[in-house]
Scaffold this active site. Structure first.
Site, PDB file in Angstrom:
ATOM      1  CG  ASN A  73      28.842  53.222  -2.017  1.00  0.00           C
ATOM      2  OD1 ASN A  73      28.743  54.412  -1.744  1.00  0.00           O
ATOM      3  ND2 ASN A  73      28.061  52.290  -1.500  1.00  0.00           N
TER       4      ASN A  73
ATOM      5  CG  HIS B 212      31.157  59.167  -7.446  1.00  0.00           C
ATOM      6  ND1 HIS B 212      30.483  59.469  -6.282  1.00  0.00           N
ATOM      7  CD2 HIS B 212      30.654  60.011  -8.380  1.00  0.00           C
ATOM      8  CE1 HIS B 212      29.620  60.453  -6.507  1.00  0.00           C
ATOM      9  NE2 HIS B 212      29.698  60.791  -7.769  1.00  0.00           N
TER      10      HIS B 212
ATOM     11  CB  THR C  22      22.690  58.425  -1.470  1.00  0.00           C
ATOM     12  OG1 THR C  22      23.311  59.627  -1.932  1.00  0.00           O
ATOM     13  CG2 THR C  22      21.322  58.257  -2.109  1.00  0.00           C
TER      14      THR C  22
ATOM     15  CG  ASN D  36      19.116  57.634   4.190  1.00  0.00           C
ATOM     16  OD1 ASN D  36      19.681  57.492   5.276  1.00  0.00           O
ATOM     17  ND2 ASN D  36      19.692  58.287   3.188  1.00  0.00           N
ATOM     18  CG  LEU D  37      20.201  55.261   9.957  1.00  0.00           C
ATOM     19  CD1 LEU D  37      19.775  53.819  10.135  1.00  0.00           C
ATOM     20  CD2 LEU D  37      21.712  55.401  10.139  1.00  0.00           C
TER      21      LEU D  37
ATOM     22  CB  ALA E 298      20.989  49.591   4.136  1.00  0.00           C
TER      23      ALA E 298
HETATM   24  P1  NAD Z   1      26.871  60.158   2.534  1.00  0.00           P
HETATM   25  O1  NAD Z   1      27.965  59.606   3.393  1.00  0.00           O
HETATM   26  O2  NAD Z   1      26.857  61.611   2.241  1.00  0.00           O
HETATM   27  O3  NAD Z   1      25.480  59.790   3.214  1.00  0.00           O
HETATM   28  C1  NAD Z   1      25.236  58.515   3.724  1.00  0.00           C
HETATM   29  C2  NAD Z   1      23.747  58.367   3.927  1.00  0.00           C
HETATM   30  O4  NAD Z   1      23.524  57.027   4.350  1.00  0.00           O
HETATM   31  C3  NAD Z   1      23.162  59.286   5.007  1.00  0.00           C
HETATM   32  O5  NAD Z   1      22.003  59.909   4.498  1.00  0.00           O
HETATM   33  C4  NAD Z   1      22.824  58.332   6.162  1.00  0.00           C
HETATM   34  O6  NAD Z   1      21.636  58.705   6.827  1.00  0.00           O
HETATM   35  C5  NAD Z   1      22.631  57.015   5.440  1.00  0.00           C
HETATM   36  N1  NAD Z   1      22.962  55.843   6.252  1.00  0.00           N
HETATM   37  C6  NAD Z   1      23.971  55.688   7.132  1.00  0.00           C
HETATM   38  N2  NAD Z   1      23.974  54.443   7.638  1.00  0.00           N
HETATM   39  C7  NAD Z   1      22.927  53.793   7.057  1.00  0.00           C
HETATM   40  C8  NAD Z   1      22.398  52.481   7.174  1.00  0.00           C
HETATM   41  N3  NAD Z   1      22.945  51.567   7.978  1.00  0.00           N
HETATM   42  N4  NAD Z   1      21.306  52.156   6.446  1.00  0.00           N
HETATM   43  C9  NAD Z   1      20.733  53.075   5.623  1.00  0.00           C
HETATM   44  N5  NAD Z   1      21.197  54.331   5.461  1.00  0.00           N
HETATM   45  C10 NAD Z   1      22.275  54.685   6.167  1.00  0.00           C
HETATM   46  O7  NAD Z   1      26.890  59.241   1.244  1.00  0.00           O
HETATM   47  P2  NAD Z   1      26.758  59.567  -0.295  1.00  0.00           P
HETATM   48  O8  NAD Z   1      25.489  60.289  -0.523  1.00  0.00           O
HETATM   49  O9  NAD Z   1      27.025  58.274  -0.977  1.00  0.00           O
HETATM   50  O10 NAD Z   1      27.957  60.559  -0.626  1.00  0.00           O
HETATM   51  C11 NAD Z   1      29.280  60.197  -0.215  1.00  0.00           C
HETATM   52  C12 NAD Z   1      30.343  60.366  -1.277  1.00  0.00           C
HETATM   53  O11 NAD Z   1      31.592  59.895  -0.716  1.00  0.00           O
HETATM   54  C13 NAD Z   1      30.075  59.501  -2.486  1.00  0.00           C
HETATM   55  O12 NAD Z   1      30.326  60.287  -3.572  1.00  0.00           O
HETATM   56  C14 NAD Z   1      31.086  58.343  -2.409  1.00  0.00           C
HETATM   57  O13 NAD Z   1      31.812  58.241  -3.612  1.00  0.00           O
HETATM   58  C15 NAD Z   1      32.060  58.694  -1.334  1.00  0.00           C
HETATM   59  N6  NAD Z   1      32.159  57.605  -0.285  1.00  0.00           N
HETATM   60  C16 NAD Z   1      32.122  56.299  -0.653  1.00  0.00           C
HETATM   61  C17 NAD Z   1      32.160  55.302   0.318  1.00  0.00           C
HETATM   62  C18 NAD Z   1      32.115  53.841  -0.115  1.00  0.00           C
HETATM   63  O14 NAD Z   1      32.534  53.528  -1.234  1.00  0.00           O
HETATM   64  N7  NAD Z   1      31.596  52.932   0.711  1.00  0.00           N
HETATM   65  C19 NAD Z   1      32.253  55.635   1.661  1.00  0.00           C
HETATM   66  C20 NAD Z   1      32.304  56.999   2.006  1.00  0.00           C
HETATM   67  C21 NAD Z   1      32.251  57.987   1.014  1.00  0.00           C
END
Ligand code: NAD
Length: 236
Positions: free
Chosen positions: A95, A112, A180, A205-206, A221
């Site tokens: 994140n 990242h 993730t 994970n969800l 989470a």
């Molecule tokens: P992703 O968005 O690809 O996947 C998110 C995962 O979280 C999914 O598998 C989903 O099922 C799960 N999820 C959603 N809500 C949830 C909850 N309440 N509790 C538990 N699990 C939950 O995320 P990623 O794998 O981190 O890849 C995204 C890329 O985009 C990263 O490289 C990141 O740098 C960037 N990103 C960052 C942010 C941030 O900083 N918050 C937000 C969006 C994207």
């Protein structure tokens, strides 16, 4: 229940911040906050339309700094666990938000990079930034405009801290991936590296993503992170 873990690596993704009000990245349709990722999260996108990319991260930064975005129970419990656990603990996050540090996490690597930082394209020096910036912003080192970019690892670029992360993965006995999707390389392969030394691998994970983990715990989470880490502190 297995033996007590002595060295833990936790990987977090966008899902841990979803309940704090930050949208996840939707790999299925390739959109991040309604933008195709190749427009806003690649070096080529930045070259084609820097204005759009600056504005995208300026909007994300404004939102992150607004009163509505706060760490949730999952961020807070990981920080509490880190302070109470007596073994080695490393938190690696994909994140770009600052919710882990706001919750009190300390041994934390942003693979990242970070939304609240910008980087000079000439010197590679990194500066804190809490406001909008763009093409016209004068760099604090070269004093000229046009040299600054968001300090974010885009698709096709090498994540940061990989040596430290790989060393920790190769020597841990428990690896936990939280929120993730497993779609973004190289983080998607961390559980395999952890298995080299036969670490136990757990996904929180969800929904269940890959099948390579030893254990899958599904739920929000904010609920499953406190209960899982609480069980690590009390059940051994
Ligand atoms: P992703 O968005 O690809 O996947 C998110 C995962 O979280 C999914 O598998 C989903 O099922 C799960 N999820 C959603 N809500 C949830 C909850 N309440 N509790 C538990 N699990 C939950 O995320 P990623 O794998 O981190 O890849 C995204 C890329 O985009 C990263 O490289 C990141 O740098 C960037 N990103 C960052 C942010 C941030 O900083 N918050 C937000 C969006 C994207």
């Amino acid at each position: 229940m297995g033996s007590k873990p002595e060295s833990i690596v936790v990987l977090t993704g966008a899902g841990i911040s979803a309940e704090s009000g930050i949208q996840t990245f939707r790999a299925a349709d390739g959109l991040w906050e309604n933008h195709p990722v190749d427009e806003v999260a690649t070096p080529e996108g930045f070259e084609r339309n820097p204005q759009l990319v600056y504005e995208f991260y300026n909007q994300r930064r404004r939102k992150l700094l607004s009163d509505e975005i706060r760490p949730n129970a999952a961020h807070s419990y990981l920080a509490k666990f880190e302070h109470e656990f007596e073994g080695e603990f490393l938190l690696v996050t994909q994140n770009i938000d600052n919710l882990h540090e706001r919750a009190g996490s300390e041994n934390l690597l942003h693979m990242h990079c970070e939304l609240l930082k910008m980087r000079c394209l000439n010197s590679q020096l990194v500066f804190d930034i809490n406001e909008d910036f763009g093409f016209d912003t004068h760099c604090r080192c070269c004093r000229s405009p046009g040299n600054l970019r968001p300090h974010i690892v885009w698709f096709g670029e090498m994540p940061f801290h990989m040596n430290k992360i790989n060393q920790a993965l190769e020597s841990c006995d428990l690896f936990v991936a939280i929120g993730t999707s497993g779609n973004v390389y190289p983080a998607s392969g961390f559980y395999q590296t952890a298995k080299i030394r036969r670490a136990r691998t757990v996904e929180l994970n969800l929904e269940r993503t890959g099948s390579g983990f030893d254990e899958h715990i599904t739920g929000k989470a904010s609920e499953i992170v406190p209960s899982y880490f609480d069980s690590l502190l009390t059940n051994y």
